[in-house]
Scaffold this active site. Sequence first.
Site, mmCIF file in Angstrom:
data_model
loop_
_atom_site.group_PDB
_atom_site.id
_atom_site.type_symbol
_atom_site.label_atom_id
_atom_site.label_comp_id
_atom_site.label_asym_id
_atom_site.label_seq_id
_atom_site.Cartn_x
_atom_site.Cartn_y
_atom_site.Cartn_z
ATOM 1 N N HIS A 1 24.559 2.110 -7.756
ATOM 2 C CA HIS A 1 24.518 0.653 -7.972
ATOM 3 C C HIS A 1 25.747 0.243 -8.773
ATOM 4 O O HIS A 1 25.917 0.687 -9.905
ATOM 5 C CB HIS A 1 23.290 0.241 -8.781
ATOM 6 C CG HIS A 1 22.011 0.377 -8.032
ATOM 7 N ND1 HIS A 1 20.835 -0.183 -8.476
ATOM 8 C CD2 HIS A 1 21.713 0.993 -6.873
ATOM 9 C CE1 HIS A 1 19.875 0.096 -7.625
ATOM 10 N NE2 HIS A 1 20.382 0.823 -6.643
ATOM 11 N N TYR B 1 16.579 -7.780 -13.575
ATOM 12 C CA TYR B 1 15.879 -7.973 -14.857
ATOM 13 C C TYR B 1 15.528 -9.449 -14.977
ATOM 14 O O TYR B 1 16.421 -10.293 -14.938
ATOM 15 C CB TYR B 1 16.798 -7.604 -16.022
ATOM 16 C CG TYR B 1 16.966 -6.117 -16.252
ATOM 17 C CD1 TYR B 1 16.176 -5.457 -17.188
ATOM 18 C CD2 TYR B 1 17.918 -5.377 -15.556
ATOM 19 C CE1 TYR B 1 16.326 -4.093 -17.430
ATOM 20 C CE2 TYR B 1 18.070 -4.012 -15.793
ATOM 21 C CZ TYR B 1 17.270 -3.375 -16.726
ATOM 22 O OH TYR B 1 17.413 -2.028 -16.967
ATOM 23 N N PRO C 1 12.230 1.443 -22.741
ATOM 24 C CA PRO C 1 12.911 1.779 -21.483
ATOM 25 C C PRO C 1 13.810 0.680 -20.912
ATOM 26 O O PRO C 1 14.500 0.919 -19.921
ATOM 27 C CB PRO C 1 11.754 2.086 -20.522
ATOM 28 C CG PRO C 1 10.554 1.450 -21.113
ATOM 29 C CD PRO C 1 10.766 1.374 -22.583
ATOM 30 N N LYS D 1 17.879 4.337 -21.204
ATOM 31 C CA LYS D 1 18.719 5.286 -21.938
ATOM 32 C C LYS D 1 18.060 6.636 -22.245
ATOM 33 O O LYS D 1 18.761 7.587 -22.591
ATOM 34 C CB LYS D 1 19.175 4.660 -23.277
ATOM 35 C CG LYS D 1 20.167 3.540 -23.105
ATOM 36 C CD LYS D 1 21.519 4.047 -22.645
ATOM 37 C CE LYS D 1 22.450 2.965 -22.183
ATOM 38 N NZ LYS D 1 22.972 3.133 -20.832
ATOM 39 N N TYR E 1 25.593 -0.217 -20.262
ATOM 40 C CA TYR E 1 24.592 0.128 -19.241
ATOM 41 C C TYR E 1 25.047 1.335 -18.406
ATOM 42 O O TYR E 1 24.250 2.228 -18.121
ATOM 43 C CB TYR E 1 24.341 -1.091 -18.345
ATOM 44 C CG TYR E 1 23.039 -1.014 -17.594
ATOM 45 C CD1 TYR E 1 21.818 -1.097 -18.266
ATOM 46 C CD2 TYR E 1 23.006 -0.863 -16.220
ATOM 47 C CE1 TYR E 1 20.613 -1.014 -17.590
ATOM 48 C CE2 TYR E 1 21.807 -0.783 -15.523
ATOM 49 C CZ TYR E 1 20.621 -0.863 -16.221
ATOM 50 O OH TYR E 1 19.423 -0.775 -15.547
HETATM 51 C C1 LIG Z 1 7.695 4.525 -17.990
HETATM 52 C C2 LIG Z 1 8.986 5.150 -18.419
HETATM 53 C C3 LIG Z 1 10.179 4.751 -17.831
HETATM 54 C C4 LIG Z 1 11.386 5.306 -18.235
HETATM 55 N N1 LIG Z 1 12.548 4.885 -17.638
HETATM 56 C C5 LIG Z 1 13.728 5.445 -17.991
HETATM 57 C C6 LIG Z 1 14.961 5.131 -17.316
HETATM 58 O O1 LIG Z 1 15.001 4.325 -16.370
HETATM 59 N N2 LIG Z 1 16.104 5.760 -17.707
HETATM 60 C C7 LIG Z 1 16.093 6.686 -18.719
HETATM 61 O O2 LIG Z 1 17.165 7.243 -19.037
HETATM 62 N N3 LIG Z 1 14.951 7.029 -19.377
HETATM 63 C C8 LIG Z 1 13.760 6.456 -19.035
HETATM 64 N N4 LIG Z 1 12.592 6.856 -19.648
HETATM 65 C C9 LIG Z 1 12.635 7.870 -20.713
HETATM 66 C C10 LIG Z 1 12.726 9.292 -20.157
HETATM 67 O O3 LIG Z 1 11.690 9.516 -19.229
HETATM 68 C C11 LIG Z 1 12.658 10.289 -21.319
HETATM 69 O O4 LIG Z 1 13.594 9.912 -22.285
HETATM 70 C C12 LIG Z 1 12.936 11.728 -20.858
HETATM 71 O O5 LIG Z 1 11.831 12.232 -20.141
HETATM 72 C C13 LIG Z 1 13.243 12.642 -22.051
HETATM 73 O O6 LIG Z 1 13.362 13.970 -21.623
HETATM 74 P P1 LIG Z 1 12.939 15.162 -22.581
HETATM 75 O O7 LIG Z 1 13.192 16.407 -21.802
HETATM 76 O O8 LIG Z 1 13.550 14.974 -23.896
HETATM 77 O O9 LIG Z 1 11.379 14.959 -22.829
HETATM 78 P P2 LIG Z 1 10.111 15.058 -21.766
HETATM 79 O O10 LIG Z 1 10.557 14.548 -20.464
HETATM 80 O O11 LIG Z 1 9.013 14.432 -22.491
HETATM 81 O O12 LIG Z 1 9.932 16.611 -21.648
HETATM 82 C C14 LIG Z 1 9.320 17.386 -22.666
HETATM 83 C C15 LIG Z 1 8.629 18.574 -22.011
HETATM 84 O O13 LIG Z 1 8.030 19.370 -23.030
HETATM 85 C C16 LIG Z 1 6.728 19.721 -22.640
HETATM 86 N N5 LIG Z 1 5.929 19.988 -23.824
HETATM 87 C C17 LIG Z 1 5.323 19.101 -24.655
HETATM 88 N N6 LIG Z 1 4.667 19.729 -25.634
HETATM 89 C C18 LIG Z 1 4.861 21.051 -25.431
HETATM 90 C C19 LIG Z 1 4.417 22.213 -26.089
HETATM 91 N N7 LIG Z 1 3.618 22.136 -27.179
HETATM 92 N N8 LIG Z 1 4.797 23.405 -25.626
HETATM 93 C C20 LIG Z 1 5.601 23.514 -24.529
HETATM 94 N N9 LIG Z 1 6.033 22.444 -23.845
HETATM 95 C C21 LIG Z 1 5.667 21.231 -24.293
HETATM 96 C C22 LIG Z 1 6.253 18.531 -21.832
HETATM 97 O O14 LIG Z 1 5.173 18.860 -20.963
HETATM 98 C C23 LIG Z 1 7.516 18.155 -21.075
HETATM 99 O O15 LIG Z 1 7.630 18.830 -19.844
HETATM 100 C C24 LIG Z 1 11.386 6.311 -19.255
HETATM 101 C C25 LIG Z 1 10.179 6.736 -19.835
HETATM 102 C C26 LIG Z 1 8.989 6.171 -19.431
HETATM 103 C C27 LIG Z 1 7.711 6.659 -20.072
#
Ligand SMILES: Cc1cc2nc3c(=O)[nH]c(=O)nc-3n(C[C@H](O)[C@H](O)[C@H](O)COP(=O)(O)OP(=O)(O)OC[C@H]3O[C@@H](n4cnc5c(N)ncnc54)[C@H](O)[C@@H]3O)c2cc1C
Length: 401
Positions: free
Chosen positions: A74, A203, A295, A299, A387
């Site tokens: 995009h 948006y 969200p 980011k 963005y």
């Molecule tokens: C509705 C929604 C929309 C979003 N839209 C966007 C977007 O458009 N763009 C964007 O950049 N971000 C977006 N985000 C945010 C993005 O999804 C998160 O920032 C991202 O998933 C972070 O990745 P992470 O690996 O840090 O954490 P997570 O994705 O939360 O991964 C953590 C992992 O650790 C595991 N875990 C948890 N506890 C334990 C444990 N005790 N032992 C072992 N494993 C464990 C979990 O199961 C998971 O698999 C959105 C979030 C939501 C909820």
Amino acid sequence: MSSGTQVGIVGAGPAGLMLGHLLHLAGIDSVIVENRSREYVIDRVRAGVLEQGTVDLLCAMGVAGGLNRRGLRHEGVYINFDGCRHRVDMAELTSGKAITVYGQNEVVKDLIDARVETGRPLYFDAQEVSVDALDATRPVIRFSHAGTSHELSCDFVAGCDGFHGVCRPSIPAGVLQIYERLYPFGWLGILAEAAPSCDELVYTYHDRGFALFSMRSTDVTRLYLQVPPDEPIANWSDDAIWDEMLRRMTTSDGWSPNVGRILQKSVTAMRSFVAAPMRHARLFLAGDAAHIVPPTGAKGLNLAAADVVVLASALKEFYETGSDAMLDGYSSICLRRVWKAQRFSWWMTTLLHRLPDETPFDHQRHLADLDYLASSRAAMTSLAEQYVGLPWEISLESLHL
Ligand SMILES: Cc1cc2nc3c(=O)[nH]c(=O)nc-3n(C[C@H](O)[C@H](O)[C@H](O)COP(=O)(O)OP(=O)(O)OC[C@H]3O[C@@H](n4cnc5c(N)ncnc54)[C@H](O)[C@@H]3O)c2cc1C
């Protein structure tokens, strides 16, 4: 069962899997421990907007086959208010940069496939995961898997286990400073079997509240509505959701989202959260384990990618030269970007949502903010460069991928 590795990674979300692959490419051993099943992790519908830098990273890591085939590039984004869509031409304002829409679950699936191909350990369905001896030279991760208890000793532990994980709470009391802001609204999000009616995100600021039109593929639309933070999803029939979506988003030139079967719906509350520093002794926090953004600015996933690029780079330097200078700088390098992303996400959120206690003055000022954004090249450039993503703190070249 006792075993050892160089870097123990807790969590197989985007942060943990990207870190594991970056370390693999640098010849550094790791073990990833995840408490959910492989299917659960792959099916979890979340982010979908990748910054230019995240796309470049996944390409450089050699895991962008699906992204290159199915990602939707995009070059612009729409801001919709007063019944009119105003396009911000991001590519033109940022010398050709763009965002790419590619579901987080697809990113995660591609990274799991890449991990499995390396043959390096990745435990799904791990039970009773805990981290211990963080101050010792060899901290440990304990877990049980398929009925066997494991004690994994590591040089370093990477806490990539998201906001509700075990790593951040394992840091002794008083070490972390917590910064937090809760918002008086949440997002009702749906996935709908409907071809996107616009090629770019829209948006919307409306008197009845925020709405967002986005997509996951050429057949699936992803839409969001501002609702109270604790709104029960049971209050919303599919018909009521579509009525409200159309009421908020339809523009005076007749544009509106296509209506289709709702495949999934949920309500998410919104918060801004930072835990600092992002390191304690031999434990490094990355991604949602250390910070959460609302969200609106898209980011979260991109910040997780930025953190692990810094961490992988620091670990590579440590193993290649013995220097821990960059490991010592990890938290401060990451937090500079985190706070800029926090500021941008807060700004986008307050610009586009209706606050419950908004006065008539606030409302008119709000409309003036939007009018200024839609009519000033300087304001649009500021939106566009944030963005598509600010430059990385660490150049990808330094990783020699
Ligand atoms: C509705 C929604 C929309 C979003 N839209 C966007 C977007 O458009 N763009 C964007 O950049 N971000 C977006 N985000 C945010 C993005 O999804 C998160 O920032 C991202 O998933 C972070 O990745 P992470 O690996 O840090 O954490 P997570 O994705 O939360 O991964 C953590 C992992 O650790 C595991 N875990 C948890 N506890 C334990 C444990 N005790 N032992 C072992 N494993 C464990 C979990 O199961 C998971 O698999 C959105 C979030 C939501 C909820």
